[in-house]
Design a protein around this motif. Structure first.
Motif, short mmCIF file in Angstrom:
data_model
loop_
_atom_site.label_atom_id
_atom_site.label_comp_id
_atom_site.label_asym_id
_atom_site.label_seq_id
_atom_site.Cartn_x
_atom_site.Cartn_y
_atom_site.Cartn_z
N GLY A 117 103.84 -11.07 104.46
CA GLY A 117 103.05 -12.01 105.25
C GLY A 117 101.95 -11.32 106.03
O GLY A 117 101.08 -11.96 106.59
N VAL A 118 102.00 -9.96 106.06
CA VAL A 118 100.97 -9.20 106.79
C VAL A 118 100.17 -8.34 105.82
O VAL A 118 98.97 -8.54 105.66
CB VAL A 118 101.57 -8.35 107.92
N ASN A 119 100.84 -7.38 105.16
CA ASN A 119 100.08 -6.56 104.22
C ASN A 119 100.43 -6.87 102.76
O ASN A 119 99.94 -6.21 101.85
CB ASN A 119 100.21 -5.06 104.55
N CYS A 120 101.28 -7.83 102.55
CA CYS A 120 101.46 -8.36 101.20
C CYS A 120 101.93 -9.81 101.31
O CYS A 120 102.51 -10.19 102.34
CB CYS A 120 102.45 -7.52 100.40
N HIS A 121 101.67 -10.58 100.28
CA HIS A 121 102.02 -12.01 100.29
C HIS A 121 101.51 -12.68 101.56
O HIS A 121 102.21 -13.48 102.19
CB HIS A 121 103.53 -12.21 100.13
#
Lengths: 539, 133, 333
Positions: free
Chosen positions: A447-451
């Motif tokens: 949710g931050v650096n992926c997805h």
């Protein structure tokens, strides 16, 4: 697998059966039986060195205490939140104080402006404490208070409130955090320099041993060390190094180690790495048991047992996709339970943004209840013990902690190492490495650096009532008007005399608290006598 | 050679959370900037005075205590009184979205909330400093 | 009002901006320095040096507060190292100057070395001049304190205070060579720690044995301090005053030595930078680098060759070339 113990006495049910109807034993051990290594490194639950847990029955006997850290606004606001939580099935209280209280300033001090009631509840005098626990029976509820530099004073207030409720001090149960050493390392809500601070801590040990036998006089905390950016091994090592330092301080005062050591408790973080965290909890128990028995010569098994509270990792919560925090917290809570915690706080999903709302905190509590009552992991003791991976991680963490102990010893102990900035530098380096790894996408934060992406969250945040500061200052000034000023002055003189000499400060502080001296007045006297600590900024 | 950017990282009020401030300070340093760190527990007056004396291009205020609405505008008004009106102010920490407009109104150039990327903060700061004479 | 007149009136923001200008442009903006130079020479400058971790900043903090009892405006310059890799720096001395930073009468400025060795930054001399012109007096200059002898401070300070602390073991022995010559007053800080007496005694013995310590009849002495709670600060301040009084007796000589040293340093910077600039523009720099790489020329010869080409390239007296070699010609009559 060999069944170590069948179902036995002292358990909360007569039998434990899986959801599909299979009976579950109390604890499982090696198929080939106990060998020397098993006895030396693990031991059965409730057996030295307690790697597998401090009780033979663990959660089959009694579930962990579900204790949500809470406090905001005035004493009335927080009292309402505590009653709500107890009503929802929480089994212990945990009080968060605001910054002015943590640093020993009254709510009308110029430095308090804008801070009153913001990150915790504001407490200036006994009057606030009376309201905070109104309608809460202090003989039946245990209370943990996150307070350090002014811990002795807030504890004195709690004792005074209990006694007003008719509960004598030998019946109250709970914990004061009172762990000043980690303040210099990580949390930074110190007031006095280390040496007088340690004296104050030992005063509470001695008073507790004498007068408040069921109270944990300290909660030696790795939580904040971890939140400041430390690794699992650093959290483990620095916390236990502090523990050793407190034991040394108690012994240096002439206290018998078995008199105060059973009242030492610990507080760890449960971070995102599931297996490493479980290993950390198990390593902590083993190291502590060995240190207490081998190094300090404690003979009471209760001195050997490391009891701890766990909070899931606040620093792992993300403002982006905040619902993901529910899942993170669940895993972290599960790690704490599989690691054998005695009590647990689960963070709320909205805490990267604000203090938790009532809905969010209820959900966090439900998370613990689902683990306790549905998942089945509480129905057998240390179900992961014997895992090749886990036992290896446990040994590695123990070794790393030992290496840190050696480094600290070479620097002359914890206090000199603090003054040299050793811990601060280790923690700052680790924090920076962690952030760099996240940004290099070597560590995933979903949710931050992926997805990442998706609509911005619609989270209903708690707003502290802006009139809080005003209301709190009014009450404080009313207390000052109505109390007996001469009694206050007399009591404060007693505090000063004890601070200059070596008499236990708890007794004069209790007098001052009962006379409605303010926190700022009492801390002011101690500031004058002890001086104030200023930190060297370490990068 | 490009001129060296000077930044002050400040911790106002009683807030003791310094992990973020220290990580950001190191990121600034590693990006070739000179970073003056104030240490914890500074009053708005101290921060403004220090920023003026140090003549920093950018003042980055880190605050996680919820006291931003009181402390940050006061820093800015003191800056103006002391002749530091051209120092650009950034705010970072736990600052609810709803409080951002008031801070911008008070003179903050931008607010960086939880989870902001370091390279974003550094790039924005560099750009901002470039706009100061 | 323009920057110079605001600065001369003592305005903090103007002083701060002026220091930025002299730091940013090396050699310094000449108009600015020229404008303020006549107004300097009033302030007393105290250099504070010593190894890392001895508490220099905390001591400077206490001294600044102590001087404020008798002085309206006090200046502090604190120098920290720049990273040799990125050029960045964390300037953290201010953190340990909490008392001073709560007092607007004390102007604290943090400087990074920006590649300069010797414990100061190139702009330090100009920064001192600007503080002096703006009425800051005394001015305390804290060097980097990287451990080696930081002799540059001698060229800027009337009095050099060397700070040590117990628990440094053999370090006192190791650094004695460097510090004995530059110190006028010595402080053994953290005097409540184990070993303070030994450190002080060792230091006193070394000073007693040093044949030529404290040129010109000044005998350095050792003061014990605990900067954290202010103990020993009045004694230290008195000793610094004693040295200042002594310095008055030969102030003219000190001023000439100081001016010559600064001129010499400035000449090196100026000539060096002009020469390099010209060589790069004319292409001779790359030629010389190639020749050194090809082992046809050694670096010393390379530098001499550049210098002689540079001098030859300059037109006659009075003409002005865009490379500014007129100055070079003048300085090499």
């Amino acid at each position: 697998m060999a069944l170590v113990e069948p179902t036995g006495a002292g358990e909360r049910r007569s039998d434990f059966i899986t959801v599909s109807g299979r009976p579950l034993g109390r604890c499982y051990g090696p198929v080939i039986g106990r060998d020397q290594e098993y006895v030396r490194e693990l031991g059965d639950p409730g057996e030295y060195p307690y790697t597998r847990g401090i009780h033979p029955t663990m959660y089959r006997g009694r579930l962990w205490t579900m204790r949500q850290f809470a406090g905001f606004g005035t004493a009335e606001d927080s009292n309402a939140r505590y009653r709500f939580l107890l009503g929802e099935g929480q089994t212990g209280l945990s009080v968060a104080f605001d910054f002015p209280t943590l640093l020993g300033y009254d709510s009308d001090h110029p430095r308090s402006e804008g801070e009153v009631g913001k990150l915790g509840v504001a407490v200036d005098t006994l009057a606030d404490m009376e309201i905070l626990f109104e309608g809460i029976p202090l003989d039946r509820v245990s209370t943990s208070m996150t307070i350090n530099a002014p811990a002795a004073i807030l504890w004195a207030m709690y004792i005074a409130v209990a006694e007003k409720q008719g509960v004598s001090r030998d019946r109250i149960t709970g914990t004061i955090q009172n762990d000043i050493l980690k303040e210099y390392m990580a949390q930074k809500t110190f007031v006095f320099p280390p040496r007088p601070s340690l004296r104050l801590v030992v005063d509470t040990f001695a008073f507790g041993a004498e007068e408040v036998p069921r109270w944990n006089t300290i909660s030696i905390s790795g939580y904040h060390i971890r939140e400041a950016g430390a690794t699992a091994a650093q959290e483990l090592a620095f916390t236990l190094a502090n523990g050793r330092e407190y034991v040394l301080a108690g012994i240096a005062r002439g206290l018998d180690v078995d008199e105060f050591a059973p009242r030492l408790s610990f507080f760890f973080n449960s971070h995102v790495d599931f297996l490493e965290e479980i290993a950390k909890f198990r390593a902590a128990r083993r190291i502590w048991a060995r240190e207490m028995r081998e190094r300090f010569g404690a003979t009471n098994p209760r001195s050997w047992m490391l009891r701890f509270h766990t909070q899931t990792a606040g620093c792992s919560l993300t403002a982006q996709q905040p619902e993901n925090n529910i899942v993170r917290t669940t895993l972290q809570a599960l790690a704490a339970v599989l690691g054998g915690t005695q009590s647990l706080h689960t963070n709320s999903m909205d805490e990267a943004l604000a203090l938790p709302s009532e809905d969010a905190v209820r959900l966090a509590l439900r998370t613990q209840q689902v683990i306790a009552l549905e998942s089945g992991v509480a129905n057998t003791v240390d179900p992961l013990g014997g895992s090749y991976c886990l036992e290896t991680l446990t040994r590695q963490l123990e070794q790393e902690a030992q290496d840190y102990f050696d480094r600290v010893d070479r620097l002359g102990g914890v206090v000199p190492a603090i003054e040299l900035g050793f811990f601060q530098r280790e923690i700052a380096d680790a924090a920076y490495r962690y952030q760099r790894r996240v940004e290099a996408e070597e560590l995933a934060v979903v949710g931050v650096n992926c997805h990442a992406g998706g609509p911005p969250p619609a989270v209903n945040l708690l707003r502290v009532n802006p009139a809080t500061e005003h209301r709190q200052v009014d009450r404080l000034q009313a207390v000052r008007r109505h109390r007996d000023d001469r009694a206050v002055e007399r009591a404060l003189r007693g505090v000063r005399a004890a601070a200059r000499g070596s008499d236990n400060l708890m007794y004069p502080l209790l007098e001052a608290v009962r006379a409605y001296a303010t926190l700022g007045e009492m801390m002011g006297v101690l500031r004058e006598e002890f001086g104030e600590y200023r930190e060297e900024a370490i990068f | 050679m490009d001129r060296i950017i000077r930044v002050m990282v400040a911790k106002p009020g009683l807030d003791s959370h310094d992990r973020g401030a220290k990580v950001v300070a190191r990121a600034y340093r590693d990006a070739g900037m000179e970073v003056v760190y104030t240490g914890l527990h500074q009053t708005p007056e101290q921060i403004a005075e220090a920023a003026v004396q140090e003549d920093v291009d950018v003042l980055a205020v880190s605050i996680l205590s919820g006291a931003h609405a009181v402390l940050v505008p006061r820093i800015i008004s003191r800056l103006r009184e002391r002749g530091g009106d051209d120092i650009l102010v950034l705010a970072g920490g736990v600052i609810p979205e709803a409080d951002v407009p008031a801070l911008l109104e008070a003179g903050v150039t931008r607010v960086f909330g939880p989870g902001s990327r370091l390279d974003l903060i550094v790039d924005f700061t560099r750009e901002l400093a470039g706009s100061r004479i | 009002m323009d920057l110079v007149s605001r600065l001369l009136a003592g305005d903090a923001a103007a002083l701060a901006r002026a220091i930025t200008l002299v730091e940013r442009d090396r050699p310094a903006p000449r108009d600015l320095v020229a404008a303020i130079h006549p107004h300097t020479g009033k302030a007393r400058v105290i250099g504070v040096t010593g190894p890392p971790g001895v508490g220099k900043s905390t001591l400077v903090d206490q001294l600044a507060i102590s001087f404020r009892q008798t002085h309206a405006l006090v200046g502090v310059l604190a120098v920290d190292p720049s990273s040799p890799f990125t050029g960045g720096a964390i300037l953290g001395d201010r953190v340990r100057m909490a008392r001073s930073s709560a007092d607007p009468g004390i102007f604290i400025r943090s400087l990074a070395t920006r590649g300069q060795l010797g414990g100061l930054s190139q702009a330090t001399g100009d920064a001192i001049r600007l503080m002096d012109a703006s009425g800051r007096n005394p001015i305390l200059v804290e060097t980097v304190g990287a451990g080696q002898a930081e002799v540059d401070i001698m060229n800027h300070a009337h009095t050099v205070l060397v700070v040590l602390a117990p628990g440094m073991g053999d370090d006192v022995q190791a650094i004695k060579a460097g510090i004995l010559e530059i110190g006028h007053v010595f402080a053994v800080n953290k005097a409540d720690r184990d070993g303070a007496d030994r450190t002080a005694a060792e230091l006193e013995a070394m000073l007693a044995m040093a044949p030529d310590c404290g040129a010109g009849g000044w005998r350095p002495s050792v003061i014990r301090t605990i900067a954290r709670d202010g103990r020993g600060i009045p004694e230290l301040a008195r000793k610094l005053d004693d040295h200042w009084d002594w310095r008055q007796s030969e102030l003219a000589g000190w001023r000439r030595r100081q001016a010559a040293a600064e001129l010499s340093e400035t000449v090196e910077v100026l000539v060096g930078s002009r020469l390099r600039e010209w060589a790069v523009k004319s292409g001779r720099w790359e030629e010389a680098v190639d020749a050194i790489v090809g082992r046809r020329l050694d670096p010393h010869r390379g530098a001499e060759t550049l210098l002689s080409h540079y001098l030859n390239s300059c037109p006659g007296e009075g003409a002005r070339s865009p490379t500014g070699c007129r100055t070079g010609r003048r300085r090499n009559p």
